[in-house]
Write an enzyme that holds these catalytic residues in place. Sequence first.
Site, PDB file in Angstrom:
ATOM      1  N   ASP B 173       0.401  -1.538  -0.053  1.00 35.92           N
ATOM      2  CA  ASP B 173       0.332  -0.005   0.026  1.00 35.92           C
ATOM      3  C   ASP B 173       1.165   0.947  -0.340  1.00 35.92           C
ATOM      4  OD1 ASP B 173      -1.952   1.902   0.922  1.00 35.92           O
ATOM      5  OD2 ASP B 173      -3.019   0.424   1.046  1.00 35.92           O
ATOM      6  N   SER B 222      -7.012   4.998  -0.980  1.00 35.94           N
ATOM      7  CA  SER B 222      -7.083   3.357  -1.506  1.00 35.94           C
ATOM      8  C   SER B 222      -7.862   2.869  -1.743  1.00 35.94           C
ATOM      9  CB  SER B 222      -5.920   2.851   0.143  1.00 35.94           C
ATOM     10  OG  SER B 222      -4.925   3.697  -0.447  1.00 35.94           O
ATOM     11  N   THR B 283      -7.999  -1.375   1.862  1.00 34.48           N
ATOM     12  CA  THR B 283      -7.712  -2.700   0.390  1.00 34.48           C
ATOM     13  C   THR B 283      -8.174  -4.443   0.830  1.00 34.48           C
ATOM     14  OG1 THR B 283      -5.417  -1.565   0.484  1.00 34.48           O
ATOM     15  CG2 THR B 283      -5.661  -3.489  -0.416  1.00 34.48           C
ATOM     16  N   ASP B 487      -1.079   0.438  -5.053  1.00 34.96           N
ATOM     17  CA  ASP B 487      -2.617   1.030  -4.859  1.00 34.96           C
ATOM     18  C   ASP B 487      -2.517   2.091  -5.352  1.00 34.96           C
ATOM     19  OD1 ASP B 487      -2.061   1.682  -2.105  1.00 34.96           O
ATOM     20  OD2 ASP B 487      -3.799   1.495  -1.281  1.00 34.96           O
TER      21      ASP B 487
END
EC number: 3.1.3.1
Lengths: 651, 651
Positions: B173, B222, B283, B487
């Site tokens: 991430d 995200s 996520t 992301d």
Amino acid sequence: MRCTCSISVAAALVVGVSAQTFRRLGACPTLGCVFPPDQADFLAGQYFDIRLEVHQPTNGSEFIGLPLDERFTFTVAKKGGAAKAATEYFKLEEPKVEKWNFTYYEDLFARDAKKPSLVNVAAKAYRRVALYEPGEYVATLSYNNGSKTEATWLVRDLAEERKAKNIIFFIGDGMTTNMITAARLIGHKSINGKYQTTMAMDKFPVLGHQMTHSIDSFITDSANSAAALNTGHKSTVNCLNVYADSSPNAFDDPKVETIAEMFHRLTGGHIGIVSTAYIADATPAALVAHTRARSQYGAIVDTFLNGVQNYTWTKVPIDVIFGGGAEQFYPPSLGGVTYQGKDYYAEFAKQSYQIIQNRTALLAAKATEKTLGIFTTSNMAKWLDRNVYRQNLNQSLSPTGDKKPALDQPGLKEMTLKAIDILQARSGEQGYLLMSEAASIDKMMHALDYDRALGELLELDDTIKATIAHLNSTNTLKETLILVTADHGHGFDVMGSVDTQYLAAQNVDRKKRDAVGTYEQSGLSQYINTGNLSYTDSNFPSNWDPRYTLFQGLMADPDRRENWSVHKSGPRTPAKAANGTNDYYANPSDGAGGILLNGTLPVENDQGVHSLTDVPVFAMGPCQEFFGGVYNSPDIFFGMAKCFGLARGSP
Amino acid sequence: MRCTCSISVAAALVVGVSAQTFRRLGACPTLGCVFPPDQADFLAGQYFDIRLEVHQPTNGSEFIGLPLDERFTFTVAKKGGAAKAATEYFKLEEPKVEKWNFTYYEDLFARDAKKPSLVNVAAKAYRRVALYEPGEYVATLSYNNGSKTEATWLVRDLAEERKAKNIIFFIGDGMTTNMITAARLIGHKSINGKYQTTMAMDKFPVLGHQMTHSIDSFITDSANSAAALNTGHKSTVNCLNVYADSSPNAFDDPKVETIAEMFHRLTGGHIGIVSTAYIADATPAALVAHTRARSQYGAIVDTFLNGVQNYTWTKVPIDVIFGGGAEQFYPPSLGGVTYQGKDYYAEFAKQSYQIIQNRTALLAAKATEKTLGIFTTSNMAKWLDRNVYRQNLNQSLSPTGDKKPALDQPGLKEMTLKAIDILQARSGEQGYLLMSEAASIDKMMHALDYDRALGELLELDDTIKATIAHLNSTNTLKETLILVTADHGHGFDVMGSVDTQYLAAQNVDRKKRDAVGTYEQSGLSQYINTGNLSYTDSNFPSNWDPRYTLFQGLMADPDRRENWSVHKSGPRTPAKAANGTNDYYANPSDGAGGILLNGTLPVENDQGVHSLTDVPVFAMGPCQEFFGGVYNSPDIFFGMAKCFGLARGSP
């Protein structure tokens, strides 16, 4: 491309402030130095020099109380084979021992206290040798009664089969993935998150990342990184195609043969150099120059014409040289700073170069002639100034030295396409290597002039697009490898948008920060969806001065004032020093109405610096598959050399 | 992963401060809105909802003086074919007209003046439809007596052939190329510029870049970016697998089917979710959740267990759920914040999940059972705290809710390897899709805690390395596509080194800046060449607290004090607000001895923000060739779907 601290080549004592611990000499942690050092990779048959040094620190933490050892010995062995004296191995005369000394500071405290360490040196150099058999070698320096410095060298596999006729090597100086993303945002339209057009680079079939770090520091400059790309050997900041020794002479450092030199020597291939920088700058110089001091501009221009003068070395005729930097060509009588005070326009003309000095002459130039095109004093004008803010061209920068403005400058695209025509016409079956550099991506990022930097990046991309179309139209695309990469990064990114109208209307810096829109407030690019600018080139912003601009910047800066608006009156000067000092503060006349920000860089910095990030590599054409994935910068050299089939098992 | 401004879902008026011009509604510039909007791409046979809205602005610059049109019509046509009413096209009953209103601010001046614009809305929704025939479609909303909003939709080509049995989808991430380069520098040894080991990611055969921007803003969060990766449809900040409509209900927005849902529905494939975040975070949620408000954590946990409740939709049993976020599981009596006040450990147990709450139990867990592993309240402990500064684990974060510390937490590697074992044992011939997220790369970059962020990145890389070895040992590597991507990015880079000893010894900020070493003074990494820390995992720093640290940071920050040293007492808190305000200044107890720096972000920000940059994609295994080059984030979904053969020409 910027050189933050060039060494003082004329001084008897070189103050080598290299590495974070201010180490004595890069790539030589011990008192016996072998260059090329441990872990060097070579192309089979590539020429290189060997430099050996034995150091005697006379004070400081490395003082050991031994006399200077002038009787050191040196052997080379194929791994598993017998070690032979280098003279025997390379069939050379034993060189004379050279001696000098230098000083360095052990750390910043020593620097502040003005307590340098003095080192005496005994050295030798073996010139222009080569290794032909692939595999590992062990080079051993023995000194100080039993100390040894061993270097493991690897000669990579042979590759004599040629897979591409031509290579066009584009360098976006300082260009990172982050910048490409930002340039796409301001130059290409998207609808609901889907781009209707994309960058030419985006369409390349193969993507790689290369690591740009130096041999002895993790941040590189453009000389050192260009040397890695051109020779397969990483080196030290400010070095062009040499390893840095400790001697005061900037031209005696151990050289390594470049891709251009090998390509010409082994195949007769033709060479072209195009840059938007002054042509003696590091990236264009790195095709053929060999010096520890990239700042030897005059000598570098002489190398373009006459090759390496001090030693026997590969000489490469260069078919095309296009760029700026007229001050290294017109004579001192006109204000030039040339090698030995000569007129280099005249010197090139003597050797049958066609000389051109503006865009009109460029377009009219005969493709069959060797051509020198120098279009301005200093760096070339930026795309933004040539196309939008043309009043900024009114400076005394004529390439003739007559102090008139250089109004009729070509862009990277026109230079590159003409260079291709010349190389195509002149190289015949031998093919060509063309390096084309968008130099001012880097120069404008240094100046924190993000708009101009992105304009230069978009111009590079437009050049790539036009190059592909041009090769297609001349039926030479399939035989040409096109590579696009950078030499290093800057810590740049875009974090959102700025409402410049709101920012200007606030009186307090903390309130001005409210003008910044992140996440959903970033909105859409207004550079392409508003305004009505148009150009003969495609895919540039239709508005450089929208209400909502990019909230963009660098991570490490001098003090500056940011208003995140285009700098209409010419390239930005973010910081100025108090009279007669190197103590830089935000330039009071820059960034009107913006937010005053304190920097993090040492206060003698007036601009931004390079960064660590891996940079992208885009490949298309024969051998494109060599350039996918993640690898070290020297692998670019080895990939090109393999594609040209240059590794040779015998002389 | 952080949500900077979640919408107020319970309020009758949603203040939609979306886009830099504070636009009325993302992806709807006109007064008639079609979702999915123009330029949407679909997988053949993918379920989606259609939402239509007609807006009547009652004031502000968009006021047009027409009554609210409740009689709008909507047709769909295959390109070149006849337009049919949607009811006919999809064989559905005509839905009822819904009505609501909302307010928004036209710009920051309107916000400061507290002058919102009010919009009345008439809307309809067509639920769970699909398009099966590849090609272009035109969807047309007709409203206000002749106004039309047209959306061109593209159904991509069929792909019914399955090429991979399994996909393991790693998400770092917030991870950028810049961060990977920095992690390599601190975790891997190099000699003279040549790395002796490299990252597992560096060895992947195929590299791509994906563009992360939102549908209606160029910076994503995200949720929205995970939705693009999971559905092939970009959306708006805070949205999970829906397009954002303007209604106050966070669960009625038009949904799009995810890769996990299609994979299970069409092939019976098994699903696993692993994250180091709280498991309801965006996520992990994006595998199956559908909501306009990612902050609906309790409901998201319920979706993991029971699927979408409000509408007929694809239900996916999930074999493995590993992460943090126990507060959405233990009941309110223990301090939990759960959906409908339930005990979700009990709810999962009722549906035959094996429940585990620490590393010991994880290692001992049976591979044949559906397994829920929740190892801490809130986000999981960071690698640096689990492995080096263990005293920081002494917080009341037990996953049981008993307020004891969660000392026995697994790492991403252990969770991922166990998840693979469970999926392998349970999926049989049907194969599996596992998403494994290193969530705190992002969370620690937000906190400007660069060391912890890079520790998390190295843990991700170690997990990838171990995963490849594990698949190899079970002979399943060749049938498994491994993808690694991010992301979105943060504007992070490394510009040099900092002599922390020198920095601490200076008394004036401008002098402290001298401690920064750029270019040749950056030197070599001391994280790996000094110190003697060692771990069972490989390739982590041997010293997190060397004298010469990385000169690193983000481009956009809150006010903060930087000393560029590791934060030994736990994750960093760079800024603090004055009592009862959102006015953040540098945290007086952070960054002792460092340089005080003013931020550029709006002063209510206490941490860093996401950035624009394209992020890397690494691919290995079947279909790896789908992921080279540069593309848009939805192409990741389409690549995975093609690899699983999920595009179907008929129901």
